[in-house]
Design a protein around this motif. Sequence first.
Motif, mmCIF file in Angstrom:
data_model
loop_
_atom_site.group_PDB
_atom_site.id
_atom_site.type_symbol
_atom_site.label_atom_id
_atom_site.label_comp_id
_atom_site.label_asym_id
_atom_site.label_seq_id
_atom_site.Cartn_x
_atom_site.Cartn_y
_atom_site.Cartn_z
ATOM 1 N N LEU A 5 0.843 -1.196 0.000
ATOM 2 C CA LEU A 5 0.000 0.000 0.000
ATOM 3 C C LEU A 5 0.877 1.245 0.000
ATOM 4 C CD1 LEU A 5 -2.604 -1.172 2.642
ATOM 5 C CD2 LEU A 5 -3.120 -0.647 0.249
ATOM 6 N N VAL A 6 0.452 2.253 -0.733
ATOM 7 C CA VAL A 6 1.171 3.523 -0.830
ATOM 8 C C VAL A 6 0.216 4.638 -0.417
ATOM 9 C CG1 VAL A 6 2.335 5.125 -2.387
ATOM 10 C CG2 VAL A 6 2.642 2.666 -2.686
ATOM 11 N N SER A 7 0.713 5.583 0.371
ATOM 12 C CA SER A 7 -0.128 6.705 0.807
ATOM 13 C C SER A 7 -0.025 7.866 -0.175
ATOM 14 C CB SER A 7 0.289 7.178 2.206
ATOM 15 O OG SER A 7 1.610 7.668 2.188
ATOM 16 N N ARG A 8 -1.123 8.572 -0.321
ATOM 17 C CA ARG A 8 -1.148 9.849 -1.038
ATOM 18 C C ARG A 8 -1.738 10.889 -0.097
ATOM 19 N NH1 ARG A 8 -2.975 8.527 -7.323
ATOM 20 N NH2 ARG A 8 -1.295 7.025 -7.748
ATOM 21 N N VAL A 9 -1.203 12.089 -0.186
ATOM 22 C CA VAL A 9 -1.503 13.105 0.826
ATOM 23 C C VAL A 9 -1.740 14.458 0.169
ATOM 24 C CG1 VAL A 9 -0.585 14.340 2.844
ATOM 25 C CG2 VAL A 9 -0.123 11.892 2.559
ATOM 26 N N GLY A 10 -2.706 15.172 0.697
ATOM 27 C CA GLY A 10 -2.913 16.580 0.371
ATOM 28 C C GLY A 10 -2.993 17.370 1.662
ATOM 29 N N ILE A 11 -2.434 18.567 1.666
ATOM 30 C CA ILE A 11 -2.361 19.374 2.886
ATOM 31 C C ILE A 11 -3.145 20.665 2.710
ATOM 32 C CG2 ILE A 11 -0.807 20.769 4.330
ATOM 33 C CD1 ILE A 11 1.283 18.644 4.081
ATOM 34 N N GLU A 12 -3.863 21.048 3.757
ATOM 35 C CA GLU A 12 -4.477 22.373 3.871
ATOM 36 C C GLU A 12 -3.735 23.130 4.971
ATOM 37 O OE1 GLU A 12 -8.598 22.195 4.810
ATOM 38 O OE2 GLU A 12 -9.064 20.697 3.284
ATOM 39 N N SER A 13 -3.174 24.263 4.645
ATOM 40 C CA SER A 13 -2.417 25.064 5.610
ATOM 41 C C SER A 13 -3.125 26.384 5.860
ATOM 42 C CB SER A 13 -1.009 25.338 5.074
ATOM 43 O OG SER A 13 -0.315 26.254 5.904
ATOM 44 N N GLU A 14 -3.408 26.674 7.124
ATOM 45 C CA GLU A 14 -4.036 27.939 7.501
ATOM 46 C C GLU A 14 -3.056 28.791 8.309
ATOM 47 O OE1 GLU A 14 -8.612 26.198 7.879
ATOM 48 O OE2 GLU A 14 -7.481 26.694 9.680
ATOM 49 N N ALA A 119 -1.394 27.907 16.383
ATOM 50 C CA ALA A 119 -2.663 27.180 16.291
ATOM 51 C C ALA A 119 -3.820 28.027 16.797
ATOM 52 C CB ALA A 119 -2.576 25.883 17.082
ATOM 53 N N ALA A 120 -3.574 28.816 17.833
ATOM 54 C CA ALA A 120 -4.609 29.693 18.392
ATOM 55 C C ALA A 120 -3.998 31.076 18.567
ATOM 56 C CB ALA A 120 -5.127 29.145 19.713
ATOM 57 N N PRO A 121 -3.913 31.871 17.510
ATOM 58 C CA PRO A 121 -3.258 33.172 17.591
ATOM 59 C C PRO A 121 -4.023 34.200 18.411
ATOM 60 C CG PRO A 121 -4.241 32.866 15.436
ATOM 61 C CD PRO A 121 -4.371 31.565 16.149
ATOM 62 N N SER A 127 -6.225 27.980 13.789
ATOM 63 C CA SER A 127 -5.714 27.684 12.451
ATOM 64 C C SER A 127 -5.230 26.240 12.427
ATOM 65 C CB SER A 127 -4.557 28.624 12.090
ATOM 66 O OG SER A 127 -5.012 29.953 11.925
ATOM 67 N N GLY A 128 -5.630 25.505 11.404
ATOM 68 C CA GLY A 128 -5.317 24.092 11.328
ATOM 69 C C GLY A 128 -4.310 23.755 10.244
ATOM 70 N N LEU A 129 -3.836 22.528 10.299
ATOM 71 C CA LEU A 129 -3.003 21.933 9.263
ATOM 72 C C LEU A 129 -3.622 20.562 8.976
ATOM 73 C CD1 LEU A 129 -0.334 22.214 7.569
ATOM 74 C CD2 LEU A 129 0.773 20.913 9.392
ATOM 75 N N HIS A 130 -4.589 20.539 8.085
ATOM 76 C CA HIS A 130 -5.366 19.329 7.850
ATOM 77 C C HIS A 130 -4.689 18.453 6.798
ATOM 78 C CE1 HIS A 130 -9.183 21.719 9.194
ATOM 79 N NE2 HIS A 130 -8.353 21.446 10.184
ATOM 80 N N ARG A 218 -8.246 16.123 11.032
ATOM 81 C CA ARG A 218 -8.427 17.525 11.380
ATOM 82 C C ARG A 218 -7.766 17.896 12.719
ATOM 83 N NH1 ARG A 218 -12.181 20.108 8.462
ATOM 84 N NH2 ARG A 218 -12.869 21.440 10.176
ATOM 85 N N LEU A 219 -6.996 16.999 13.290
ATOM 86 C CA LEU A 219 -6.377 17.250 14.592
ATOM 87 C C LEU A 219 -5.175 18.201 14.544
ATOM 88 C CD1 LEU A 219 -6.758 13.618 15.845
ATOM 89 C CD2 LEU A 219 -7.535 15.604 17.167
ATOM 90 N N PRO A 220 -4.242 18.064 13.598
ATOM 91 C CA PRO A 220 -3.057 18.928 13.642
ATOM 92 C C PRO A 220 -3.405 20.406 13.497
ATOM 93 C CG PRO A 220 -2.673 17.040 12.222
ATOM 94 C CD PRO A 220 -4.145 17.051 12.533
ATOM 95 N N GLY A 221 -2.696 21.228 14.265
ATOM 96 C CA GLY A 221 -2.851 22.670 14.163
ATOM 97 C C GLY A 221 -1.815 23.255 13.223
ATOM 98 N N ALA A 222 -1.966 24.541 12.924
ATOM 99 C CA ALA A 222 -1.053 25.216 12.008
ATOM 100 C C ALA A 222 0.383 25.199 12.500
ATOM 101 C CB ALA A 222 -1.519 26.657 11.804
ATOM 102 N N ASP A 223 0.573 25.031 13.800
ATOM 103 C CA ASP A 223 1.916 25.046 14.377
ATOM 104 C C ASP A 223 2.617 23.698 14.294
ATOM 105 O OD1 ASP A 223 0.245 23.740 16.135
ATOM 106 O OD2 ASP A 223 0.811 24.898 17.898
ATOM 107 N N ALA A 224 1.965 22.673 13.772
ATOM 108 C CA ALA A 224 2.543 21.335 13.739
ATOM 109 C C ALA A 224 3.657 21.245 12.696
ATOM 110 C CB ALA A 224 1.464 20.296 13.439
#
Length: 321
Positions: A5-14, A119-121, A127-130, A218-224
């Motif tokens: 199995l191979v993972s594929r990933v997309g990131i949302e950065s806030e 994460a909480a400015p 702000s998240g890093l999804h 949806r757990l990681p924050g922007a600071d991760a």
Amino acid sequence: MPAALVSRVGIESEFLLYRGSAERSRRAGYRDLRPVSPHNLDYALDHPPSLSAFFGALRDALHQADAPAEAIKTEGAPGQIEVTWPYGDAMRACDTHAAHKHAVRAIAAQQRMTPTFMAAPETGIGSGLHFHVSLWRDGEPAFETAFGADLPEALQQSIAGLLDALPEMAPLYAPYPNSYRRFAPHSFAPTTFTWGYDNRTCAIRVAGRHKDTRLEVRLPGADANPYLALAAVLAGILHGITKHPLLPDPCIGDAYEADPLTGPVPRTLDEAVAAFVEGSLATHAFSPSVVQHYAHAARTEIDAHHGQVTDVDRARGFFHA
């Protein structure tokens, strides 16, 4: 023997963007900062000229860095921006995010602005890093869903593994005391380890359809750190595929009001470090030395905050203590 199995990933950065230089913000003690947009401009087509110029410069810089963005948009909070990239290789997704942070800071400095990836400015703003993640085998999606059918086994196992493992790995995706201020009710940051179909109040969201089905974590924050956060996510998925923990029922409706089977998200970094060190899953996934290293890093952050007098201390105790 089946293919791996191979993972594929997309990131949302806030992140949030403020007017004025970083030095000016520092002299002001990072208080009373003015966001580049004063209102909620989520999905707005019209932006202030200064923000439009920033978007153009960031788009060009990412393209030149061979990390072209899929979309750059304003988010729900004043001055909040979200950047997303095309779905693909996991390591490249993390590398792209690292280049993105450098570009954001450099362009903001040129345009006399100040960004923050906290994460909480501010109180009430997160702000998240999804991470959008799926598994593939021989070029075919292992998460592919069919109308009216049960979720495929790999998808069920991945969700169960994430819900079982991520409670013990919070320091890898929420590394600072401030990270835990983002996990607030009705904030679109999760407060419980739940999953659901297209449910943005859950920690794990099943998104997309058919071949595009994926998991949004949806757990990681922007600071991760994206490399560490994604390592925790993939370790959780591997745990699910190899150990087959029980999959709880999906959350229907508001996850903030649900009674989670796996417990709440840690309220503090202290709680998170205790679970990280005392549990076995992170040690099994990464080795004792890795757990000790990142536990030490987290405790360093805790010690830096310990004993500091805050604005909340003054507001609640100045005349009442």
